[in-house]
Design an enzyme around this catalytic site. Structure first.
Site, mmCIF file in Angstrom:
data_model
loop_
_atom_site.group_PDB
_atom_site.id
_atom_site.type_symbol
_atom_site.label_atom_id
_atom_site.label_comp_id
_atom_site.label_asym_id
_atom_site.label_seq_id
_atom_site.Cartn_x
_atom_site.Cartn_y
_atom_site.Cartn_z
ATOM 1 N N SER A 173 0.859 -1.189 0.000
ATOM 2 C CA SER A 173 0.000 0.000 0.000
ATOM 3 C C SER A 173 0.894 1.239 0.000
ATOM 4 O O SER A 173 1.717 1.382 -0.904
ATOM 5 C CB SER A 173 -0.956 -0.012 1.203
ATOM 6 O OG SER A 173 -1.859 1.063 1.141
ATOM 7 N N MET A 292 -0.051 1.291 5.076
ATOM 8 C CA MET A 292 -0.784 1.559 6.305
ATOM 9 C C MET A 292 -1.941 0.581 6.441
ATOM 10 O O MET A 292 -2.419 0.011 5.460
ATOM 11 C CB MET A 292 -1.293 2.994 6.338
ATOM 12 C CG MET A 292 -2.352 3.328 5.308
ATOM 13 S SD MET A 292 -2.932 5.036 5.492
ATOM 14 C CE MET A 292 -4.083 5.137 4.127
ATOM 15 N N ASP A 295 -4.571 -4.586 6.026
ATOM 16 C CA ASP A 295 -4.927 -5.432 4.893
ATOM 17 C C ASP A 295 -3.766 -6.369 4.566
ATOM 18 O O ASP A 295 -2.618 -5.935 4.451
ATOM 19 C CB ASP A 295 -5.262 -4.565 3.679
ATOM 20 C CG ASP A 295 -5.868 -5.368 2.536
ATOM 21 O OD1 ASP A 295 -6.546 -6.377 2.821
ATOM 22 O OD2 ASP A 295 -5.678 -4.986 1.370
#
Length: 360
Positions: A173, A292, A295
């Site tokens: 991410s 962050m 996931d």
């Protein structure tokens, strides 16, 4: 030299918004000003005004438009990251040109970006208010490094002795575009097939794949539904679509769908990792990179429990040590690896598939 923004308990994250559009400046001020831990201390219509405001306010985060008069946002970003590195979140139009400029900004050191819709700007930005605030919070915690004057060419690696078909499954991410590039650049052209989920909106993933394809020996493309996963190829999950690994007879194939977001993301790393655990089991290597949130943590544990080798990027080399930390906390990570050594460790694990080693 690396720098990191960390806010003292109770102190708000101080933001300067730089955009030539008065509407965008107003909307960003409203969106961020509604957050209890963020304050917009100033706005600027162009980089020249921004330069003086930065000296005056010493912000924690800068939001920066890509296209502006007097000085282009990319030119300003490059100067800023050389002379005064700080966390920057780009504000970019959701267009082909906008996506290419944004990817260049990430290469120059921007932490993340906010997509600016071409139509319905007020409604579009307001709908993603929580995401925008989260990106600013992540940027405030990010490790920001001054950009080098010249990138050193990557050391090309050789694939170890061939074995039965293996796969590499990657999730990332915030900060992930450059981390993925660092992982793929050293890979040999006959490396195992790779499936990659990077949190990124539609319109950006194709440009991202095209840029990676120019810098790697592998063939990199935006994934399409039903295509066979081949050695020497890397497949990027398209924005707004989950990507899954599946079986079709003896072959691995890509499946895409537009099911609801998972962990607020579509594509979701967890969706990809869970599918790899089911379809590939011990024939896969899972890699979770900077980002962050959480996931991918549950999915990586599922891969680990299915017999896959699992690697996480270490804290020192992450832009944001969120997703790797959460994956490590689940007990689903075999090895914590600095980013510069990640490609080498992936290939080393491929070479040792025949002899299982102790988990760490």
């Amino acid at each position: 030299m690396a720098s990191s923004s960390s806010n003292s308990a109770g102190r708000k994250i101080r933001v300067i918004c730089v955009d030539d559009s008065a509407l965008i400046r107003q909307l960003m001020t409203q969106i961020l000003g509604q957050q209890p831990d963020i304050e917009v201390v100033a706005t600027a219509p162009d980089p020249y005004v921004a330069r003086e405001l930065i000296k005056q306010h010493n912000p924690d985060v800068l939001t920066l438009d890509v296209e502006m008069p007097r000085m282009d946002g990319l030119d300003f970003l490059e100067k800023l990251m050389r002379l005064r590195p700080m966390p920057v979140v780009m504000v970019s139009s959701l267009t082909q040109h906008g996506s290419e400029a944004t990817l260049r900004a990430l290469e120059l050191g921007a932490v993340d970006f906010v997509g600016k819709p071409a139509l319905g700007i007020r409604e579009g930005l307001t709908a993603y208010a929580d995401d925008i605030a989260d990106k600013v919070r992540a940027a405030a915690r990010a490790r920001v490094r001054a950009i080098a004057h010249r990138r050193e060419p990557p050391q090309r690696l050789r694939r170890p002795l061939a074995s039965t078909e293996k796969l590499v499954i990657i999730g990332a991410s915030t900060g992930g575009t450059e981390a993925i590039r660092a992982l793929l650049e050293p890979m040999p052209p006959d490396a195992p097939g790779m499936l990659i989920t990077q949190h990124m909106p539609a319109g950006f993933t194709r440009s991202f794949a095209q840029r990676l394809n120019q810098h790697t020996q592998m063939t990199v493309s935006e994934a399409t539904h039903g295509e066979r996963v081949l050695p020497g190829h890397a497949y990027i999950a398209p924005g707004e679509h989950h990507m899954r690994l599946a079986r079709s007879g003896a072959n691995y194939v890509v499946e895409l769908d537009d099911a609801p977001p998972v962990n607020r993301h579509r594509p979701s790393v967890d969706v990809l990792f869970h599918s790899a655990a089911e379809a590939a089991g011990r024939n896969a290597i899972g890699v979770i990179l900077t980002g962050m949130g959480r996931d991918g943590a549950a999915g990586m544990r599922a891969m680990h429990d299915a017999g896959a080798r699992t690697l996480a990027q270490d804290e020192a080399s992450c832009v944001v040590f969120g997703m790797p930390r959460e994956a490590i906390a689940t007990g689903g990570v075999d090895e914590v690896v600095p980013l510069p050594q990640m490609a080498e460790r992936v290939l080393a694990n491929l070479a040792s598939f025949g002899a299982r080693t102790n988990r760490v």
